[in-house]
Design a protein around this motif. Structure first.
Motif, short mmCIF file in Angstrom:
data_model
loop_
_atom_site.label_atom_id
_atom_site.label_comp_id
_atom_site.label_asym_id
_atom_site.label_seq_id
_atom_site.Cartn_x
_atom_site.Cartn_y
_atom_site.Cartn_z
N PRO A 234 0.67 -1.00 0.01
CA PRO A 234 -0.03 0.11 0.02
C PRO A 234 0.78 1.18 0.04
O PRO A 234 0.18 2.21 -0.80
CB PRO A 234 -0.71 0.02 1.17
N ASP A 235 2.10 1.34 0.78
CA ASP A 235 2.81 2.48 0.77
C ASP A 235 2.98 3.04 -0.92
O ASP A 235 3.19 4.12 -1.30
CB ASP A 235 4.08 2.26 1.58
N SER A 236 3.71 1.96 -1.46
CA SER A 236 3.95 2.22 -2.82
C SER A 236 2.72 2.75 -3.62
O SER A 236 3.00 3.45 -4.55
CB SER A 236 4.65 0.90 -3.57
N ALA A 237 1.54 2.00 -3.53
CA ALA A 237 0.39 2.68 -4.22
C ALA A 237 -0.02 3.92 -3.90
O ALA A 237 -0.36 4.78 -4.64
CB ALA A 237 -0.76 1.60 -3.99
N ALA A 238 0.24 4.45 -2.49
CA ALA A 238 0.03 5.73 -2.20
C ALA A 238 0.85 6.77 -2.78
O ALA A 238 0.50 7.78 -2.94
CB ALA A 238 0.13 5.56 -0.40
N GLY A 239 2.26 6.25 -2.76
CA GLY A 239 2.99 7.37 -3.66
C GLY A 239 2.72 7.43 -4.97
O GLY A 239 2.89 8.48 -5.45
N TRP A 240 2.28 6.48 -5.76
CA TRP A 240 1.82 6.69 -7.00
C TRP A 240 0.57 7.47 -6.97
O TRP A 240 0.64 8.46 -8.10
CB TRP A 240 1.46 5.14 -7.55
N VAL A 241 -0.45 7.32 -6.20
CA VAL A 241 -1.34 8.40 -6.34
C VAL A 241 -1.07 9.68 -5.97
O VAL A 241 -1.23 10.61 -6.65
CB VAL A 241 -2.59 7.91 -5.26
N ARG A 242 -0.13 9.98 -5.13
CA ARG A 242 0.32 11.18 -4.59
C ARG A 242 1.26 11.85 -5.89
O ARG A 242 1.21 13.03 -5.96
CB ARG A 242 1.24 11.10 -3.41
N GLU A 243 1.95 10.93 -6.71
CA GLU A 243 2.45 11.49 -7.71
C GLU A 243 1.41 12.02 -8.98
O GLU A 243 1.63 13.03 -9.49
CB GLU A 243 3.45 10.45 -8.47
N HIS A 244 0.52 11.13 -8.98
CA HIS A 244 -0.58 11.89 -9.62
C HIS A 244 -1.45 13.07 -9.47
O HIS A 244 -1.96 13.76 -10.30
CB HIS A 244 -1.41 10.48 -10.11
N LEU A 245 -1.21 13.24 -8.13
CA LEU A 245 -1.80 14.35 -7.50
C LEU A 245 -0.78 15.42 -7.54
O LEU A 245 -1.29 16.97 -7.27
CB LEU A 245 -2.15 14.23 -5.92
#
Length: 253
Positions: A234-245
Motif C-alpha cells: 500500500p505504501d508504494s500505491a499511495a506514492g503512485w497516487v500522490r505523484e498523480h496528484l
C-alpha cells in the motif's frame, strides 16, 4: 482528483487509510459484495459490480475518476481484466496493487495445482481429512469427493454444491500460528488446500503444515493483465497516487 480503489482486501483498506484526508482528493472504494459484513475502509464506498468493462469505463467517466487502483484479491481475475479494459477505454491511469505470492521453504511439501478442479483431482492420493481454505465460492470443485472429510474455513457460510462430509468453520483472519497448530491437531487434518493468496494474515497455516509434515496443495494464481504497472504494498500505491496528484510522498516513504 477522484481516486477509485477496487478493494475488499487488507491492502485496499490500508491504502484508503493512507489516502484518507488528503486535501483535494475524493476517495471511493468499491467492494464486490461477496462478504455479508465487510470491513469498510475510510472514504466513500460502493458495493456490487459495474456491468463489465464498458460499465466500469462509464462509471469512471461519470464520476470524473482521475486514477484507478486495482487492489482486489489476487484470485479475482475477471475484475482485473475488466479494470485494464475500462482504464484504456476511459483513458484513466491504472495501477495494480498485488501482495507477493508465497514462496516454499525447506521442509514444505507443496503440490502445485493450476485450478481448484486440479487441486480436487490431486487430493485422494494425498490424504483423507482435508483443511480447505480456498473460500466458499469454489466448493463445487470438491463436491464429488465423497470419500474425503473437509474442514472448510470461510468468512460466510457456504451454499451448495459442496462436499457431503464437511464441517464449516466461520472465521476471518489474521490467524495465529498457535491457533493453526491446534486446529490441525484437533481435527486430525492430513492435507491442506490453499490458494496462493500471499500476505501474512493467513500464512501461519503453511508454517503449521510444514511443522506437522503435511502435504499442502497450492493453487496457482490466475494470469494478470499485461502492461499494467504493479506494486507490492500500500505504501508504494499511495506514492503512485500522490505523484498523480502532484504531491510530495508521505514522510518516511
Amino acid at each position: 482528483m477522484h481516486v477509485l480503489i477496487l478493494g475488499g482486501t487488507t491492502e485496499a483498506r490500508r491504502l484508503a487509510e493512507l489516502l484518507d484526508g488528503i486535501p483535494g482528493l475524493t476517495l471511493t472504494s468499491s467492494l464486490a459484495g461477496r462478504v455479508a459484513s465487510p470491513r469498510l475502509p475510510p472514504g466513500r464506498t460502493r458495493v456490487g459490480g459495474f456491468g463489465g468493462p464498458e460499465g466500469l469505463a462509464a462509471w469512471l467517466r461519470e464520476h470524473a475518476v482521475g486514477a484507478l487502483v486495482d487492489a482486489t484479491h489476487p484470485f479475482a481475475g475477471t475484475i482485473s481484466f475488466n479494470a485494464a479494459r475500462a482504464a484504456a477505454l476511459a483513458h484513466v491511469p491504472l495501477l495494480a496493487l498485488r501482495r507477493p505470492g508465497w514462496v516454499p521453504v525447506p521442509g514444505d511439501r507443496w503440490h502445485e495445482a493450476r485450478s481448484l478442479a486440479d487441486a480436487a483431482r490431486a487430493l485422494p492420493a494425498l490424504g483423507r481429512r482435508v483443511f480447505l481454505t480456498t473460500g466458499r465460492m469454489g466448493l463445487a470443485a470438491f463436491a464429488d469427493l465423497d470419500d474425503l472429510w473437509f474442514l472448510v474455513r470461510s468468512v460466510d457460510a457456504p451454499e451448495p454444491p459442496h462436499p457431503a462430509r464437511m464441517e464449516v468453520l466461520l472465521d476471518r483472519g489474521p490467524f495465529t500460528l498457535d491457533g493453526e497448530r491446534e486446529l490441525l491437531r484437533r481435527h486430525r487434518v492430513d492435507v491442506v488446500v490453499t490458494k496462493d493468496s500471499g500476505g501474512a494474515a493467513t500464512a501461519p497455516k503453511l508454517t503449521a503444515a510444514r511443522e506437522a509434515g503435511l502435504p499442502v496443495v497450492v493453487v496457482r494464481r490466475p494470469p494478470a493483465p499485461e502492461g499494467v504497472p504493479v506494486v507490492p504494498d500500500p505504501d508504494s500505491a499511495a506514492g503512485w497516487v500522490r505523484e498523480h496528484l502532484g504531491r510530495p510522498p508521505l514522510a518516511g516513504h
